[in-house]
Design a protein around this motif. Structure first.
Motif, short mmCIF file in Angstrom:
data_model
loop_
_atom_site.label_atom_id
_atom_site.label_comp_id
_atom_site.label_asym_id
_atom_site.label_seq_id
_atom_site.Cartn_x
_atom_site.Cartn_y
_atom_site.Cartn_z
N VAL A 51 6.22 17.48 3.83
CA VAL A 51 6.69 16.27 4.48
C VAL A 51 6.60 15.11 3.49
O VAL A 51 5.60 14.95 2.79
CB VAL A 51 5.89 15.96 5.76
CG1 VAL A 51 4.41 15.77 5.48
CG2 VAL A 51 6.45 14.73 6.47
N VAL A 52 7.67 14.33 3.43
CA VAL A 52 7.70 13.10 2.63
C VAL A 52 7.70 11.93 3.59
O VAL A 52 8.60 11.82 4.44
CB VAL A 52 8.92 13.05 1.71
CG1 VAL A 52 8.94 11.74 0.92
CG2 VAL A 52 8.93 14.24 0.76
N VAL A 53 6.68 11.08 3.48
CA VAL A 53 6.54 9.92 4.36
C VAL A 53 6.92 8.67 3.58
O VAL A 53 6.39 8.43 2.48
CB VAL A 53 5.11 9.81 4.90
CG1 VAL A 53 4.98 8.60 5.82
CG2 VAL A 53 4.73 11.08 5.65
N THR A 54 7.82 7.86 4.12
CA THR A 54 8.30 6.65 3.44
C THR A 54 8.05 5.45 4.34
O THR A 54 8.42 5.46 5.52
CB THR A 54 9.80 6.75 3.14
OG1 THR A 54 10.06 7.95 2.40
CG2 THR A 54 10.26 5.54 2.33
N TYR B 290 0.84 -1.20 0.00
CA TYR B 290 0.00 0.00 0.00
C TYR B 290 0.87 1.25 0.00
O TYR B 290 1.88 1.33 0.69
CB TYR B 290 -0.91 0.03 1.23
CG TYR B 290 -2.04 -0.97 1.18
CD1 TYR B 290 -3.13 -0.75 0.35
CD2 TYR B 290 -2.01 -2.13 1.96
CE1 TYR B 290 -4.18 -1.66 0.31
CE2 TYR B 290 -3.05 -3.03 1.93
CZ TYR B 290 -4.14 -2.80 1.09
OH TYR B 290 -5.18 -3.69 1.04
N LYS B 291 0.41 2.23 -0.77
CA LYS B 291 1.05 3.54 -0.77
C LYS B 291 0.44 4.36 0.38
O LYS B 291 -0.78 4.42 0.52
CB LYS B 291 0.81 4.26 -2.10
CG LYS B 291 1.35 5.69 -2.17
CD LYS B 291 1.00 6.30 -3.51
CE LYS B 291 1.49 7.75 -3.61
NZ LYS B 291 0.81 8.64 -2.67
N PRO B 292 1.27 4.97 1.20
CA PRO B 292 0.69 5.77 2.29
C PRO B 292 -0.03 7.00 1.73
O PRO B 292 0.38 7.57 0.72
CB PRO B 292 1.92 6.17 3.12
CG PRO B 292 3.05 6.15 2.15
CD PRO B 292 2.73 5.03 1.18
N ILE B 293 -1.13 7.35 2.38
CA ILE B 293 -1.87 8.57 2.02
C ILE B 293 -1.95 9.42 3.29
O ILE B 293 -2.63 9.04 4.25
CB ILE B 293 -3.27 8.25 1.49
CG1 ILE B 293 -3.17 7.37 0.24
CG2 ILE B 293 -4.03 9.53 1.18
CD1 ILE B 293 -4.51 6.91 -0.30
N VAL B 294 -1.22 10.52 3.33
CA VAL B 294 -1.11 11.31 4.54
C VAL B 294 -1.57 12.75 4.31
O VAL B 294 -1.64 13.22 3.18
CB VAL B 294 0.35 11.31 5.07
CG1 VAL B 294 0.76 9.91 5.48
CG2 VAL B 294 1.30 11.87 4.03
#
Length: 302
Positions: A98-101, A33-37
């Motif tokens: 912000v980049v969330v990985t 899943y790709k995070p969706i923030v």
């Protein structure tokens, strides 16, 4: 497969044929899943007031990493970083990214804009006065800026406030003090206070004196009202227009004359005392039948 989703995960097989000879192989593919923030912050902050900008990203999953960038070369790898804001030039104003990985290398990017507003003024709240027993009337508040609301406090220095306005206990006489400010975003005005006086309502007066008269026989004697200060008389039990001198019944007209009297102390009017003055009708004269008698006549023998 494009776009690939988690439902496309599974085992894929391949068959190669060369000169009529077949070979088979397989591979297991997992689509993560790709995070969706979403990013947010607690601005607008007060212009010219030292404070702290709070950056927030949500939702989050265990193991994710974060990379924040923003104005004035701001960087951070904390999930929810803070920025110390001086009271001087607001260098924090601008867009934060912000980049969330995730642990699988899947990424999402979110942005949030931080801004300032002018510190709101203290709101203006009317200072009512009550007589005990009167119903509480909601506060009259003016001076609110767009998006502003009132914060209420129990003391001048307590840090925790409430947006729920207090209700003055008007059934109990006393002086009640409340503290308040105006808040817009994270920006709050200086506090102010208001004092509300609940004055005691006096008891109903005591009325004594003659209250029964015969028709045509006067004069009407003034009643004694205790206490005798600030007395009001009414001709109806509730409401009506008061007079400040005792009404005088018509001594010539038989009737039950009803009045209600109150006393007023420091602007507070008491409950009413009912007064009934009766003017009784004059009775008709007796009827006498004339009779004649002879001398020495003994009526008992006849």
């Amino acid at each position: 497969i494009f776009p690939a989703t988690y439902a496309d995960s599974g085992k894929f097989h391949v068959v190669r044929t060369l000169a009529g000879v077949h070979d088979t192989d397989s591979i297991t593919v997992t689509i993560h899943y790709k995070p969706i923030v979403t990013a947010s912050n607690n601005s607008p902050l007060c212009l010219g007031v030292a404070s702290t900008l709070l950056l927030n990203v949500a939702p989050t999953i265990a193991g994710e990493t974060f990379s924040w960038t923003g104005p004035a070369a701001f960087t951070s790898t904390v999930m929810n970083p803070t920025v110390t804001v001086p009271s001087t030039t607001p260098t924090f104003v601008g867009t934060y990214t912000v980049v969330v990985t995730t642990t699988f290398g899947c990424k999402d990017t979110a942005t949030t804009y931080a801004d300032t507003i002018t510190r709101p003024p203290r709101p203006v709240i009317s200072e009512p006065v009550y007589c005990s027993g009167q119903p509480f009337v909601p506060w009259t508040i003016t001076g609110l800026v767009t998006g502003g609301y009132v914060m209420w406090y129990t003391t001048a220095t307590i840090t925790s406030g409430s947006t729920t306005a207090p209700v003055v206990p008007t059934s109990v006489p006393g002086l009640y003090k409340y503290y308040f400010s105006q808040k817009a975003g994270s920006c709050e005005s200086n506090r102010d206070s208001i004092s509300v006086l609940v004055k005691p309502t006096p008891v109903a007066p005591v009325v004594t004196g003659p209250m029964d008269y015969c028709q045509y026989i006067g004069p009407i004697v003034d009643l004694t009202v205790t206490p005798a200060d600030s007395i009001k008389w009414y001709t109806v039990p509730a409401g009506g227009t008061p007079v400040y001198t005792e009404p005088i019944p018509n001594i010539n007209a038989p009737n039950a004359y009803n009045y209600w009297v109150t006393q007023t102390v420091s602007g507070c009017e008491s409950p009413t005392t009912a007064v009934t003055i009766n003017v009784w009708p004059k009775p008709a004269p007796p009827v006498i039948t004339p009779q004649s008698w002879c001398q020495y006549w003994n009526a008992a023998k006849h």
